[in-house]
Design a protein around this motif. Structure first.
Motif, PDB file in Angstrom:
ATOM      1  N   ALA A   5       0.921  -1.146  -0.140  1.00  0.00           N
ATOM      2  CA  ALA A   5       0.003   0.022  -0.057  1.00  0.00           C
ATOM      3  C   ALA A   5       1.018   1.290  -0.009  1.00  0.00           C
ATOM      4  N   LYS A   6       1.916   1.255   0.618  1.00  0.00           N
ATOM      5  CA  LYS A   6       2.924   2.227   0.710  1.00  0.00           C
ATOM      6  C   LYS A   6       3.608   2.550  -0.309  1.00  0.00           C
ATOM      7  N   GLN A   8       2.528   2.264  -3.355  1.00  0.00           N
ATOM      8  CA  GLN A   8       1.438   2.559  -4.216  1.00  0.00           C
ATOM      9  C   GLN A   8       1.349   4.161  -4.079  1.00  0.00           C
ATOM     10  N   ASP A   9       1.991   4.904  -3.234  1.00  0.00           N
ATOM     11  CA  ASP A   9       1.981   6.434  -3.282  1.00  0.00           C
ATOM     12  C   ASP A   9       2.999   6.770  -4.350  1.00  0.00           C
ATOM     13  N   PRO A  10       2.857   7.482  -5.428  1.00  0.00           N
ATOM     14  CA  PRO A  10       3.852   7.796  -6.148  1.00  0.00           C
ATOM     15  C   PRO A  10       4.910   8.554  -6.128  1.00  0.00           C
ATOM     16  N   LEU A  11       4.806   9.456  -4.932  1.00  0.00           N
ATOM     17  CA  LEU A  11       5.945  10.122  -4.329  1.00  0.00           C
ATOM     18  C   LEU A  11       6.900   9.312  -3.799  1.00  0.00           C
ATOM     19  N   ARG A  12       6.417   8.312  -2.910  1.00  0.00           N
ATOM     20  CA  ARG A  12       7.258   7.340  -2.487  1.00  0.00           C
ATOM     21  C   ARG A  12       7.867   6.439  -3.640  1.00  0.00           C
ATOM     22  N   GLU A  90       3.378  10.100 -14.104  1.00  0.00           N
ATOM     23  CA  GLU A  90       3.257  10.805 -12.995  1.00  0.00           C
ATOM     24  C   GLU A  90       3.654  12.435 -13.315  1.00  0.00           C
ATOM     25  N   LEU A  93       3.154  15.542 -11.044  1.00  0.00           N
ATOM     26  CA  LEU A  93       3.978  15.642  -9.830  1.00  0.00           C
ATOM     27  C   LEU A  93       5.313  16.473 -10.042  1.00  0.00           C
ATOM     28  N   THR A  96       7.145  18.611  -7.721  1.00  0.00           N
ATOM     29  CA  THR A  96       7.580  18.459  -6.444  1.00  0.00           C
ATOM     30  C   THR A  96       9.154  17.800  -6.502  1.00  0.00           C
ATOM     31  N   GLU A  98      10.673  15.370  -5.046  1.00  0.00           N
ATOM     32  CA  GLU A  98      11.194  14.020  -5.622  1.00  0.00           C
ATOM     33  C   GLU A  98      11.214  13.834  -6.922  1.00  0.00           C
TER      34      GLU A  98
END
Length: 112
Positions: A5-6, A8-12, A90, A93, A96, A98
């Motif tokens: 699940a983590k 799936q966060d695009p920034l991560r 993405e 973003l 950002t 990242e």
């Protein structure tokens, strides 16, 4: 399940893949240096007339290092491609830190 699940966060995901590209870039450079160092040592030993067993072992080290360069290069190219695709998907973003850092890493890796 929580770790998926983590990711799936695009920034991560961008941050993780950027780290992978950086690490593989450094690893590839290290193995390339190792090939040169081991090759130089082998040539020096041959000139000095070292025993055949030492020359054989040093030759094996050179071969192993060359194999690692190829493997690292393959993994590095895959990681760069995955990061490029992720950044293309993405693009919203782009403002950002990242995203900008990932673009910078990709640019640096193209120069080498």
């Amino acid at each position: 399940m929580a770790s998926k699940a983590k990711v799936q966060d695009p920034l991560r995901a961008i941050k993780i893949k950027t780290g992978v590209v950086k690490r593989l870039f450094k690893e590839k450079a290290m193995y390339e240096k190792e090939v040169v160092d081991n090759q130089n040592k082998l040539e020096q030993w041959e000139a000095e007339g070292k025993e055949a067993v030492y020359l054989k072992k040093q030759g094996e080290l050179v071969s192993e290092s060359k194999a690692m360069v190829k493997d690292c290069a393959r993994r590095f190219n895959v990681a760069k491609e995955e990061l490029t695709v992720l950044l293309d998907n993405e693009s919203s973003l782009a403002d950002t830190e990242e995203y900008k850092a990932a673009k910078e890493v990709l640019e640096q890796s193209k120069e080498s």
